[in-house]
Enzyme design. Structure first.
Site, PDB file in Angstrom:
ATOM      1  CG  ASN A   9      45.454  -0.557  93.223  1.00 34.31           C
ATOM      2  OD1 ASN A   9      45.779   0.325  94.191  1.00 34.31           O
ATOM      3  ND2 ASN A   9      44.392  -1.480  93.580  1.00 34.31           N
ATOM      4  CE  LYS A  11      46.224  -4.825  94.877  1.00 37.21           C
ATOM      5  NZ  LYS A  11      45.153  -6.059  95.036  1.00 37.21           N
ATOM      6  CG  HIS A  94      40.329  -2.321  93.903  1.00 40.06           C
ATOM      7  ND1 HIS A  94      40.172  -3.479  94.746  1.00 40.06           N
ATOM      8  CD2 HIS A  94      40.960  -2.510  92.827  1.00 40.06           C
ATOM      9  CE1 HIS A  94      41.326  -4.238  94.383  1.00 40.06           C
ATOM     10  NE2 HIS A  94      41.902  -3.495  93.197  1.00 40.06           N
ATOM     11  CD  GLU A  96      42.512  -5.344  97.275  1.00 44.33           C
ATOM     12  OE1 GLU A  96      42.766  -4.221  97.511  1.00 44.33           O
ATOM     13  OE2 GLU A  96      42.897  -6.284  96.512  1.00 44.33           O
ATOM     14  CD  GLU A 165      40.906  -4.840  89.110  1.00 42.23           C
ATOM     15  OE1 GLU A 165      42.116  -4.690  88.796  1.00 42.23           O
ATOM     16  OE2 GLU A 165      40.828  -4.494  90.202  1.00 42.23           O
ATOM     17  N   GLY A 171      45.544 -10.444  92.711  1.00 44.75           N
ATOM     18  CA  GLY A 171      46.534 -10.957  93.972  1.00 44.75           C
ATOM     19  C   GLY A 171      46.813 -12.221  94.138  1.00 44.75           C
ATOM     20  CB  SER A 209      47.434 -12.019  88.355  1.00 44.02           C
ATOM     21  OG  SER A 209      46.987 -12.250  89.926  1.00 44.02           O
TER      22      SER A 209
HETATM   23  C1  PEP Z   1      44.491  -4.760  91.543  1.00 41.88           C
HETATM   24  O1  PEP Z   1      44.844  -4.271  92.653  1.00 41.88           O
HETATM   25  O2  PEP Z   1      43.449  -3.831  90.858  1.00 41.88           O
HETATM   26  C2  PEP Z   1      44.978  -5.730  90.909  1.00 41.88           C
HETATM   27  C3  PEP Z   1      44.629  -6.138  89.710  1.00 41.88           C
HETATM   28  O3  PEP Z   1      46.016  -6.521  91.682  1.00 41.88           O
HETATM   29  P1  PEP Z   1      47.097  -7.621  91.018  1.00 41.88           P
HETATM   30  O4  PEP Z   1      47.471  -7.147  90.043  1.00 41.88           O
HETATM   31  O5  PEP Z   1      48.275  -7.753  92.096  1.00 41.88           O
HETATM   32  O6  PEP Z   1      46.213  -9.021  90.911  1.00 41.88           O
END
Ligand code: PEP
Length: 240
Positions: A9, A11, A94, A96, A165, A171, A209
């Protein structure tokens, strides 16, 4: 046994020049991957990525899809539009988008429904906040989020991908322990089994992460079928 699915992803990152370098380096380093691979990129770059990944093992993904078919929805991109660029996957729900754009469980369920109707595989993201985890509500929250999608999509549910997630791990550099992740994945798996006799086909990804150092251990868990990778998907050696 189904192959793992690793989805990046990006982003809101990238540029025409940076994308070209990144994708060409991935393709050069990837060979024939042992897993399925997808890249979910900003929609303005879909045409560029369509050309870059054509004929390769990388499946193209979007980061969002409209819940609507067509019409006066300024700024939105429909599933049919995504299909014109050979998009196979789209993220929906997601954290976000839930957090910054007020997407409710009902909106996420409608988006998954539209994606499926257009021939896209929705990667449905679910996950609890830190406050919810600390209040002992993890299971309740992820089951509620997934239930909305199951309810709206009925027998098509085996066509989705689920991504667990934990919001507190996205992040932040804080990864769920393998035990925490596996425990939630097992809950989601049994919820999917109760909804479909084809639930074994469904990939349940872990995201939060995930990186080169922790991926192998997470991916070794029985109910973790792949990863949704944010930050580390922008670094070639890490994603490879
Ligand atoms: C994501 O944006 O779905 C995500 C898991 O980000 P990160 O791996 O940076 O935590």
């Amino acid at each position: 046994m189904k192959k793992k699915l690793i989805a990046g992803n990006w982003k809101m990152n990238g540029s025409l020049a940076a994308n070209e370098t990144l994708v060409k380096s991935l393709l050069a380093g990837m060979g024939t991957p042992a897993c399925q691979v997808a890249l979910c990129v900003p929609s303005v770059y879909l045409a560029q990525l369509q050309a870059l990944v054509a004929g390769s093992a990388i499946g193209l993904g979007a980061q969002d899809v409209s819940a609507h078919d067509v019409g006066a929805f300024t700024g939105e991109v429909s599933g049919a539009m995504l299909r014109e660029f050979d998009v196979r996957y789209t993220l929906v729900g997601h954290s976000e988008r839930r957090q910054y754009h007020g997407e409710t469980d009902a909106v996420v369920a409608s988006k998954a429904q539209r994606a499926l109707a257009c021939g896209l595989t929705p990667i449905v993201c679910v996950g609890e906040t830190l406050a919810e985890r600390e209040a002992g509500k993890t299971e309740e929250v992820v089951k509620r989020q997934l239930a909305a999608v199951i309810h709206a999509n009925g027998h098509c549910i085996s066509e989705i991908v689920v991504a667990y997630e934990p919001v507190w791990a996205i992040g932040t550099g804080k990864t769920a322990t393998t035990e925490q992740a596996q425990q939630v994945h097992a809950v989601l798996r049994s919820q999917l089994h109760a909804a479909s006799n084809q639930a074994d086909r469904i990939h349940i990804l872990y995201g939060g992460s995930m990186n080169a150092a922790n991926a192998a251990q997470l991916l070794a868990q029985p109910d973790i079928d792949g990863g949704l990778v944010g930050g580390a998907s922008l670094k070639v050696p890490d994603f490879l």
